[in-house]
Design a protein around this motif. Structure first.
Motif, short mmCIF file in Angstrom:
data_model
loop_
_atom_site.label_atom_id
_atom_site.label_comp_id
_atom_site.label_asym_id
_atom_site.label_seq_id
_atom_site.Cartn_x
_atom_site.Cartn_y
_atom_site.Cartn_z
N LEU A 114 -7.61 22.46 -15.59
CA LEU A 114 -7.12 21.09 -15.60
C LEU A 114 -5.84 20.94 -16.41
O LEU A 114 -5.19 19.89 -16.36
CB LEU A 114 -8.21 20.15 -16.15
N ALA A 115 -5.48 21.98 -17.14
CA ALA A 115 -4.19 21.97 -17.84
C ALA A 115 -3.04 22.15 -16.85
O ALA A 115 -1.88 21.92 -17.19
CB ALA A 115 -4.16 23.09 -18.88
N ASP A 116 -3.36 22.56 -15.62
CA ASP A 116 -2.36 22.82 -14.60
C ASP A 116 -2.12 21.58 -13.76
O ASP A 116 -3.02 21.12 -13.05
CB ASP A 116 -2.84 23.97 -13.70
N PRO A 117 -0.92 21.01 -13.79
CA PRO A 117 -0.65 19.80 -13.00
C PRO A 117 -0.80 20.04 -11.50
O PRO A 117 -1.05 19.09 -10.75
CB PRO A 117 0.78 19.42 -13.38
N ALA A 118 -0.64 21.29 -11.05
CA ALA A 118 -0.79 21.58 -9.62
C ALA A 118 -2.22 21.30 -9.17
O ALA A 118 -2.45 20.72 -8.09
CB ALA A 118 -0.41 23.03 -9.32
N LEU A 119 -3.21 21.68 -9.98
CA LEU A 119 -4.59 21.42 -9.63
C LEU A 119 -4.87 19.92 -9.64
O LEU A 119 -5.53 19.38 -8.73
CB LEU A 119 -5.54 22.14 -10.59
N ARG A 120 -4.37 19.23 -10.65
CA ARG A 120 -4.59 17.79 -10.75
C ARG A 120 -3.95 17.07 -9.56
O ARG A 120 -4.54 16.15 -8.99
CB ARG A 120 -4.03 17.26 -12.07
#
Length: 556
Positions: free
Chosen positions: A294-300
């Protein structure tokens, strides 16, 4: 308790109640037998038993929980959260003027204003009120940084070290209290104020944990009132409140109904009405941006691309919460004028193929039906919210199903409200549905979500916001620039930046606009705010509730 937290408490179904009655004196000669035969307006809330506390500044007081503080204490200016860009209506202040880049405001106090005991309401009372709030942080719920406070010749001047552009309404809608009463109080921050005296048209008649009754004062400085008595009743839960609305025992409330057409409207199609407009606050799935993938903006971003907000609107919120259609999360139509050019007219729909492309380009892979991050770890998430908050729990279940085609495994976990609140404040969660602040512009919403000034390490409480520990120097800079800008063009530039960050980095997924609506009956009283006449939100616990009551007339 913030307005949004009260909203969640209502949707949750809380505790107990009863109904009390009584006659009243009147501050006008309007016909008592018209409309409601006794001139009574019955207001209900599913907020449970109340403690006798009418301190208007405390969000935990009965006056705040039931909304009756707005009937006793008045603001300098009456604002309209449904149309936040509109200029407020003069109230205790006949005029007000901001200058010096919103570091100074001058109020001219209406010479007609009086306290309910007949004494004049003066500039000294107003200055005393602001001094009180400045001295006692517990009374300063909005955290406004007051500096200089002076009164002379019927005017009050407030000065600040920094621009208060974003706090204008918070300042102008401050409750004004009588100096001759409050200056005798030893500790105003804890004072229960059980015999409240204000400048409004109502006074406290009787109080029980179940029912609070307000009577009209002998005179009201703004003129005659038609509603002679207000009865505020707390019911056991949402079901009991809904039943009371359906059978006419309650005439005005804000309660979540999963099947309002059948349970409420159908019981009296001619008179049982509701209107749920939005302001500029939202509900959404907050991410803990410090946790794993969830630290990855791509996943969010990929998750945001597949969330079916329409399904949440219909299935989780029974169409009562206004739908979010713009990717910026800004509610429409309230926020139409703030939408950045690149997002005007843009609507959001689930896009599984597009989301998979985003994940693929970011290095994620599908191993069968399991999504693995760039390090080869399966993406597994836990969604949390309090047990009993059925609209939120249903929303989480919908989101869980929405992200499954991406290969993301999620489980929904419920907690007690207390445990959940603690975990959210301390950053001990993966993702949770939660509300945001609201204000006259989208600033309050974005500041609540993204402000680095609120950032705390996981384990340290951050009760004012940025629960997801979103660390974006660019967002923090834009928020500061917006707050301190001297021109509208600079504010627009900053707000456009914040919208782009919201869309591209997704610190939270907006799922619904926060409603400021209500159910009300036109059987006995007419004049309620509606979509055709949106003079204010219809909710009885909103700052303009008194304005609503003063506009009501007996039904013919």
């Amino acid at each position: 308790m913030s307005a949004h937290r009260k909203l969640r408490a209502l949707a949750a179904a809380t505790v107990v109640a009863a109904l009390a009655a009584g006659c009243s004196s009147a501050n006008s000669d309007a016909n008592r037998s018209s409309g409601s035969a006794s001139g009574v307006l019955n207001i209900g809330m599913p907020n449970g038993p109340q403690t006798n506390n009418s301190n208007p500044f405390l969000g935990t007081s009965a006056g705040a929980s039931l909304g009756y503080r707005y009937m006793i204490y008045e603001p300098l200016v009456m604002t309209n959260l449904v149309r936040p860009s509109e200029k407020g209506e003069p109230w205790l202040a006949s005029e007000w003027k901001w200058e010096a880049n919103f570091t100074k405001v001058t109020f001219t106090i209406d010479e007609r204003a009086k306290w309910s005991d007949g004494k004049p309401l003066t500039a000294e009372d107003v200055a005393y009120t602001f001094e009180l709030i400045k001295k006692y942080p517990a009374l300063n719920g909005n955290g406004v940084p007051y500096d200089g406070i002076t009164a002379a010749d019927g005017k009050v001047v407030l000065t600040f070290k920094d621009s208060q552009f974003v706090n204008q309404n918070k300042i102008t809608t401050t409750f004004i209290v009588p100096k001759h009463i409050w200056e005798k109080v030893k500790d105003p921050a804890t004072w229960p104020n059980r015999e409240p005296l204000g400048s409004g048209p109502y006074k406290l008649k009787t109080f029980t944990p179940q029912t609070t009754t307000l009577d009209t004062t002998s005179s009201y400085w703004k003129g005659k009132t038609q509603v002679k008595e207000l009865r505020f009743t707390s019911y056991n839960d949402n079901s009991a409140q809904t039943t009371a609305l359906a059978n006419g025992k309650s005439e005005w409330s804000f309660v979540f109904m999963p099947n309002y057409k059948q349970l409420y409207v159908a019981k009296d199609r001619e008179n049982n009405k509701l209107w749920f407009p939005s302001g500029l606050g939202i509900h959404g799935l907050w991410f803990n941006t410090t946790r794993g993938p969830l630290a990855d903006p791509a996943l969010r971003k990929a998750m945001a691309m597949v969330v079916d907000r329409r399904a949440i609107h219909i299935q989780a919120q029974a169409t009562l919460y206004p739908e979010i259609t713009n990717p910026t999360g800004i509610p429409l139509p309230a926020g139409e004028s703030f939408i950045a050019p690149e997002y005007k007219g843009v609507t959001i729909k689930p896009d599984v193929a597009g989301a998979k492309k985003v994940l693929d380009e970011a290095g994620y892979t599908l191993d069968g039906s399991v999504l693995k991050d760039p390090d080869g770890k399966a993406v597994k998430l836990t969604f949390t919210d309090p047990a009993g908050w059925n609209d939120y729990i249903t929303g989480l279940s919908i989101i869980k199903d929405n992200i499954k085609p991406l290969g993301i495994e999620a489980q929904v976990k419920t907690q007690t409200a207390e445990a959940w609140t603690s975990d959210v404040n301390n950053g001990k969660f993966d993702a949770t549905l939660h509300w945001t602040n609201s204000g006259a512009t989208p600033y309050d919403m974005y500041q609540n979500i993204m402000d680095g000034a609120l950032l705390q390490p996981v384990g340290k409480s951050a009760p004012l916001g940025n629960f997801g520990r979103f660390d974006s120097p660019e967002a923090t800079k834009a928020l500061k620039e917006y707050a301190n800008a001297t021109e509208d063009s600079a504010r627009t530039t900053a707000l456009n930046t914040l919208q782009k960050i919201m869309v591209e980095e997704v610190p939270m997924i907006p799922t619904a606009a926060a409603p400021i609506g209500a159910e009300y009956s036109t059987k006995n009283w007419v004049g309620w705010p509606t979509e055709a006449d949106p003079y204010g939100p219809p909710q009885p616990t909103q700052p303009n509730a008194l304005d609503v009551v003063l506009r009501l007339k007996p039904a013919k």
